[in-house]
Design an enzyme around this catalytic site. Sequence first.
Site, mmCIF file in Angstrom:
data_model
loop_
_atom_site.group_PDB
_atom_site.id
_atom_site.type_symbol
_atom_site.label_atom_id
_atom_site.label_comp_id
_atom_site.label_asym_id
_atom_site.label_seq_id
_atom_site.Cartn_x
_atom_site.Cartn_y
_atom_site.Cartn_z
ATOM 1 N N HIS A 1 -12.616 27.208 86.740
ATOM 2 C CA HIS A 1 -12.561 28.712 87.598
ATOM 3 C C HIS A 1 -13.345 28.854 88.701
ATOM 4 O O HIS A 1 -13.758 29.893 89.317
ATOM 5 C CB HIS A 1 -13.335 29.533 86.534
ATOM 6 C CG HIS A 1 -14.981 28.681 86.565
ATOM 7 N ND1 HIS A 1 -15.173 27.734 85.694
ATOM 8 C CD2 HIS A 1 -15.999 29.849 86.818
ATOM 9 C CE1 HIS A 1 -16.628 27.824 86.024
ATOM 10 N NE2 HIS A 1 -17.543 28.860 86.682
ATOM 11 N N ASP A 2 -13.870 27.467 89.375
ATOM 12 C CA ASP A 2 -14.916 27.692 90.377
ATOM 13 C C ASP A 2 -13.725 27.176 91.693
ATOM 14 O O ASP A 2 -13.973 27.644 92.874
ATOM 15 C CB ASP A 2 -16.199 26.839 90.349
ATOM 16 C CG ASP A 2 -17.057 27.747 89.450
ATOM 17 O OD1 ASP A 2 -17.151 28.875 89.998
ATOM 18 O OD2 ASP A 2 -17.759 27.297 89.466
ATOM 19 N N GLU B 1 -23.759 20.883 83.960
ATOM 20 C CA GLU B 1 -22.962 21.017 85.302
ATOM 21 C C GLU B 1 -24.363 20.911 86.390
ATOM 22 O O GLU B 1 -25.054 21.579 86.373
ATOM 23 C CB GLU B 1 -22.756 22.427 85.917
ATOM 24 C CG GLU B 1 -21.846 22.624 86.763
ATOM 25 C CD GLU B 1 -21.490 24.357 87.958
ATOM 26 O OE1 GLU B 1 -20.918 24.643 88.666
ATOM 27 O OE2 GLU B 1 -22.716 25.255 86.979
ATOM 28 N N ASP C 1 -24.929 26.195 83.006
ATOM 29 C CA ASP C 1 -24.325 26.407 84.091
ATOM 30 C C ASP C 1 -25.753 25.728 85.383
ATOM 31 O O ASP C 1 -26.841 25.860 84.868
ATOM 32 C CB ASP C 1 -24.254 27.426 84.179
ATOM 33 C CG ASP C 1 -23.955 28.212 85.121
ATOM 34 O OD1 ASP C 1 -22.900 27.885 86.199
ATOM 35 O OD2 ASP C 1 -24.990 29.179 86.519
ATOM 36 N N ASP D 1 -5.635 40.089 76.895
ATOM 37 C CA ASP D 1 -5.942 40.780 76.284
ATOM 38 C C ASP D 1 -5.344 42.178 75.540
ATOM 39 O O ASP D 1 -3.886 41.774 75.452
ATOM 40 C CB ASP D 1 -5.740 42.101 77.716
ATOM 41 C CG ASP D 1 -6.174 43.478 77.738
ATOM 42 O OD1 ASP D 1 -7.109 43.569 76.752
ATOM 43 O OD2 ASP D 1 -5.610 43.911 78.651
ATOM 44 N N ASP E 1 -20.833 28.804 76.975
ATOM 45 C CA ASP E 1 -21.727 28.715 78.105
ATOM 46 C C ASP E 1 -22.775 29.653 78.089
ATOM 47 O O ASP E 1 -23.072 30.902 78.550
ATOM 48 C CB ASP E 1 -20.620 29.974 79.530
ATOM 49 C CG ASP E 1 -20.755 28.577 80.723
ATOM 50 O OD1 ASP E 1 -22.220 28.439 81.499
ATOM 51 O OD2 ASP E 1 -19.389 28.810 81.444
#
Length: 504
Positions: free
Chosen positions: A312-313, A250, A195, A21, A98
């Site tokens: 991330h999942d 994916e 995705d 950030d 993505d």
Amino acid sequence: MAVRWWQEAVVYQIYPRSFADTDGDGVGDLDGIRRRLDYLAWLGVDAIWLSPIFPSPMADYGYDVSDYCGIDGVFGTLDDFDRLLADAHERGLRLLLDWVPNHTSDQHPWFVESRSSRDNPKRDWYIWRDRPNNWVAAFSDDLAWTLDDNTGEYYLHHFLPQQPDLNWANPQVADAMHDVLRFWLDRGVDGFRADVVHLIGKDPAFPDDPVERLGQKRVGFHEHASTHDLLRGIRAVLDGYPGDRMMVGEVNLTGAERIVAYYGHGDQLHLSFNFDLLFAPWDAKVWKAILEDIDAVYRAADAWPTWVLSNHDQPRHRTRYGSEPRARAAAVALLTLRGTPFLYAGEELELEDGVVPVERVLDPDGRDGCRAPVPWDSSPSHGWATPDPWLPWPPEPERRNAQRLRDDASSILHLYRRLLRARRASDALRHGGMRMLDTPEQVLGFERKSSRDTRVVVVNFDDAPADFALEGAWHVQVASDGAGEGEAFEGRLAVSQALVLRQG
């Protein structure tokens, strides 16, 4: 046949909200990524993949897209993206976006029009029915259908009600989504991660799932033949551009035979994820069975596999395996297998899942822990513009951060760097064949070999030392614990140790 860049590459996944950030709002942004490109070039990865950065209400943290051709203000602007892309290319880093083809946000203008009336021109851009079937949504035990009070029909959503499924059977939808790809390809992106792309084709009869499937999340077994023609259309768009653009999909199905079908005959996906190692226990027999199965199936299909330990999942592999030595050994295996490895930002720092108190839980499917922010230094703000990011820090950020580990030559960060350098310098590790070796029960061993180069990789999964003999003279090129690098291999592996061996 020439080796393609995406076969030799190591791809580094960035979850932008959690990376870096710069404006003090506690959410990572594009400028934060841009400022860390030198770190990624130093580490030695070849490409970066950004999880969604498009405008979104953030019901599913970016996987509910309200504008496919923009940048959400929390991350920056299109100008920020162009600067990031140019700076990445300047450093030899390719960039993947993505892409979310199965569904949009319910706030996307397409859906706003679609739900406005039954005779709206975009009504058929989504899937509407008078009565729902029994399909179950992914994030709950509820049906994958929601009644729209305005028009009195149900719309399909494999995920949240705020994520209505697009109707890819409508050629206008396919054309519009192809134009989305062209928008980003024209800007210079090198490819996409698609995705849940196996969901885009639907059975037009929408039959009920059989009794044995009742209550199961359809996302894990949904397949329809129409998806393959749709993928051929997508591939044609990519193939129309110079520079070897690519797409990794994916395909959230079990079984290598099912996943490899989405490669087609070199006319569908370039790559598709294998998630087997994401769910495998720390057991040599299980790993060996997975590697043998995937290698055999992909060779038969003339397809190129992928490998991933964290994303991330799912919980990070450092959390799953329970120790740093095991995480180090797993890194050696991941980066030496035949196929394209995908790293998840922070695994090279030995990050574990963050502990998120109930009052700070945000994700609808409980994935906050693996999305904890990446710490860059030991200061209270850990290199961010605020000490209070959108999610709590992962464990021990004062120790497990990029600056501290970079200063420690024995750290796991330097192990990843040595592995990436070894991979880049070796024909065998980049694109050579793979042969499993006869090893003790809790030792995994395989040979990587090209016409000019040979490497042997051995991993001890046991909680005791293990003996393993090799014919000929071998030297340790990379050791997961750094021990004995450059020395002759004496035939013994320490507890949870992995070695890359070279002849001579």
